[in-house]
Design an enzyme around this catalytic site. Sequence first.
Site, short mmCIF file in Angstrom:
data_model
loop_
_atom_site.label_atom_id
_atom_site.label_comp_id
_atom_site.label_asym_id
_atom_site.label_seq_id
_atom_site.Cartn_x
_atom_site.Cartn_y
_atom_site.Cartn_z
N ARG A 1 13.07 -62.04 -81.93
CA ARG A 1 11.86 -62.80 -81.61
C ARG A 1 12.12 -63.80 -80.51
O ARG A 1 13.14 -64.50 -80.53
CB ARG A 1 11.38 -63.55 -82.85
CG ARG A 1 11.03 -62.63 -83.99
CD ARG A 1 9.93 -63.23 -84.84
NE ARG A 1 9.72 -62.38 -86.01
CZ ARG A 1 10.31 -62.59 -87.18
NH1 ARG A 1 11.13 -63.62 -87.34
NH2 ARG A 1 10.08 -61.78 -88.19
N ARG B 1 15.40 -52.21 -88.45
CA ARG B 1 14.87 -52.98 -89.58
C ARG B 1 14.71 -54.46 -89.21
O ARG B 1 13.92 -55.16 -89.80
CB ARG B 1 15.82 -52.89 -90.78
CG ARG B 1 15.84 -51.55 -91.47
CD ARG B 1 16.92 -51.50 -92.55
NE ARG B 1 16.76 -52.51 -93.57
CZ ARG B 1 15.98 -52.41 -94.63
NH1 ARG B 1 15.28 -51.32 -94.81
NH2 ARG B 1 15.91 -53.38 -95.52
N ASP C 1 12.34 -49.71 -98.76
CA ASP C 1 12.17 -50.97 -99.47
C ASP C 1 11.21 -50.82 -100.65
O ASP C 1 10.53 -49.81 -100.78
CB ASP C 1 11.60 -52.02 -98.50
CG ASP C 1 12.61 -52.40 -97.42
OD1 ASP C 1 13.82 -52.40 -97.73
OD2 ASP C 1 12.19 -52.69 -96.28
N ARG D 1 26.62 -46.32 -100.15
CA ARG D 1 27.39 -47.55 -100.24
C ARG D 1 27.01 -48.21 -101.56
O ARG D 1 25.85 -48.16 -102.00
CB ARG D 1 27.06 -48.52 -99.10
CG ARG D 1 27.34 -47.97 -97.73
CD ARG D 1 28.79 -47.71 -97.48
NE ARG D 1 29.55 -48.95 -97.32
CZ ARG D 1 30.87 -48.98 -97.17
NH1 ARG D 1 31.58 -47.84 -97.20
NH2 ARG D 1 31.50 -50.12 -97.01
N TYR E 1 16.55 -44.87 -97.14
CA TYR E 1 16.73 -46.32 -97.19
C TYR E 1 15.34 -46.96 -97.14
O TYR E 1 14.87 -47.36 -96.09
CB TYR E 1 17.58 -46.71 -95.99
CG TYR E 1 18.02 -48.15 -95.86
CD1 TYR E 1 17.79 -49.11 -96.83
CD2 TYR E 1 18.72 -48.55 -94.73
CE1 TYR E 1 18.23 -50.41 -96.67
CE2 TYR E 1 19.17 -49.84 -94.56
CZ TYR E 1 18.92 -50.77 -95.52
OH TYR E 1 19.35 -52.06 -95.35
N ARG F 1 27.69 -61.19 -97.41
CA ARG F 1 26.78 -62.33 -97.54
C ARG F 1 27.01 -63.04 -98.86
O ARG F 1 27.62 -62.48 -99.78
CB ARG F 1 25.32 -61.92 -97.37
CG ARG F 1 24.85 -60.82 -98.27
CD ARG F 1 23.42 -60.34 -97.90
NE ARG F 1 23.02 -59.22 -98.72
CZ ARG F 1 21.94 -58.48 -98.53
NH1 ARG F 1 21.13 -58.73 -97.54
NH2 ARG F 1 21.66 -57.48 -99.34
N GLU G 1 28.95 -60.96 -101.86
CA GLU G 1 28.59 -59.54 -101.87
C GLU G 1 29.59 -58.75 -101.02
O GLU G 1 29.80 -59.07 -99.84
CB GLU G 1 27.18 -59.44 -101.30
CG GLU G 1 26.50 -58.15 -101.53
CD GLU G 1 25.01 -58.25 -101.16
OE1 GLU G 1 24.37 -59.29 -101.44
OE2 GLU G 1 24.52 -57.30 -100.56
N1 UDP Z 1 22.81 -56.51 -89.95
C1 UDP Z 1 23.83 -57.08 -89.21
N2 UDP Z 1 24.05 -58.42 -89.31
C2 UDP Z 1 23.33 -59.22 -90.12
C3 UDP Z 1 22.28 -58.64 -90.89
C4 UDP Z 1 22.06 -57.28 -90.80
O1 UDP Z 1 24.53 -56.38 -88.49
O2 UDP Z 1 23.61 -60.44 -90.18
C5 UDP Z 1 22.58 -55.05 -89.84
C6 UDP Z 1 23.40 -54.27 -90.88
O3 UDP Z 1 23.81 -53.04 -90.32
C7 UDP Z 1 22.39 -54.04 -91.99
C8 UDP Z 1 21.11 -53.82 -91.19
O4 UDP Z 1 21.23 -54.73 -90.09
O5 UDP Z 1 22.72 -52.91 -92.76
C9 UDP Z 1 19.83 -54.04 -91.95
O6 UDP Z 1 19.85 -55.34 -92.47
P1 UDP Z 1 18.96 -55.80 -93.73
O7 UDP Z 1 19.09 -57.26 -93.87
O8 UDP Z 1 17.61 -55.19 -93.59
O9 UDP Z 1 19.75 -55.08 -94.92
P2 UDP Z 1 19.54 -55.19 -96.53
O10 UDP Z 1 18.97 -56.53 -96.86
O11 UDP Z 1 18.66 -54.00 -96.90
O12 UDP Z 1 20.95 -55.05 -97.02
#
Ligand code: UDP
Length: 383
Positions: A176, A172, A349, A248, A347, A278, A299
């Site tokens: 870059r 996901r 979006d 989850r 999962y 976060r 969160e």
């Molecule tokens: N992830 C991580 N560190 C970060 C952000 C994301 O390890 O700082 C991993 C984590 O396993 C997460 C996945 O990348 O479930 C996908 O992140 P995304 O931000 O797409 O998750 P969402 O916003 O859907 O919770």
Amino acid sequence: MAHIAIVGAGFSGAVLARQLGQAGHRIDVFDTRPHVAGNCHTARDPASGVMLHTYGPHIFHTSDERVWKYIRGFGEFVPFVNRVKAVSAGRVYSLPLNLLTINQFAGQTFSPAQAMAYFAQIGEPGEGEPANFEEQALRLMGRALYAAFFEGYTTKQWGMAPAALPASILKRLPVRFNYDDNYYASRHQGIPREGYTAVVERLLDLPNVAVHLGARFDRAQAGGYDHVFCSGPIDAWFGCDEGRLGYRTLDFVREDHAGDHQGNAVINYCDTTVPWTRISEHKHFAPWEQHADTVVFKEYSRLCEAGDTPYYPIRLVAEKALLAHYVGRARREPHVTFVGRLGTYRYIDMHVTIAEALDVADRYEACRRSGEAMPSFVVDPLG
Ligand code: UDP
């Protein structure tokens, strides 16, 4: 014309209601919650005036021109770029991994080509397709970056070691080799000026669409309709009688402050020494508004129990086996089609949900014209 029940008033249900309602069918939408818009629901906070994303931050992004054009027919989307920051071992970095992150982390001034060469060196070798999240990460970025940004966060988010998770979750996020710090790679990105709830209300606003809130739809009611579209959890449709699919859930702990609390919409906390994943400060999702006060949410992720809100389908081997049972039964269920994140246990979006709902509505109309039976799934949930 048909009499149709739609279970769930999130994006799946609302787009289906709009499309099928416009086609002239009589629609009843049911949602157990007292409001529409599912987990995208937004509501203005009476204390601060800030537009809150009740079930966590939602940033709309898509490269699908059809979806982008469609959804903007129901509300103005103000351009918004999600620039996430991440705290790891007492330092702040830019996410997703980009040249700034790499250079800050390595204490270097690499050019794009140098950073690529560096990644070729630090990436751990492997053969064939990476078997899991950890293998995928180690091959791509090596141990140090993985440990700093992914191992701890993922363990907290999913409640298990990243080696137990599918590689698709890591995919996901982009890596870059330039200074582009846009979290998403999509062509279009924005947030509705009046919030997601207003967009969904407009989708549902048709004289032949009746919305029933705080109303549970029981499988036994299906016989009263020509067709049912279920965007609720597939296991719950069958009363979870073969067991519950794993999800989850999230707990949000609110704090009220004055001014600007963290200076950004989202900051991730990658270390396991910090219990939350976060912190989001919702007024930064609407930079076109001015508010003296601010609201932030810490969160926390945990296993979803009965009565909790399901957010992320876990989809490990055990869940997939149980899912296969429910999918088998769903395929034998007459006149019911399962849609969306919960109905297909994937999962996905918001933009994917909308694209699929549009396809499902088109398919329904095509089936009515041809006399073919409407399938239980338009996208294979086991695929
Ligand atoms: N992830 C991580 N560190 C970060 C952000 C994301 O390890 O700082 C991993 C984590 O396993 C997460 C996945 O990348 O479930 C996908 O992140 P995304 O931000 O797409 O998750 P969402 O916003 O859907 O919770």
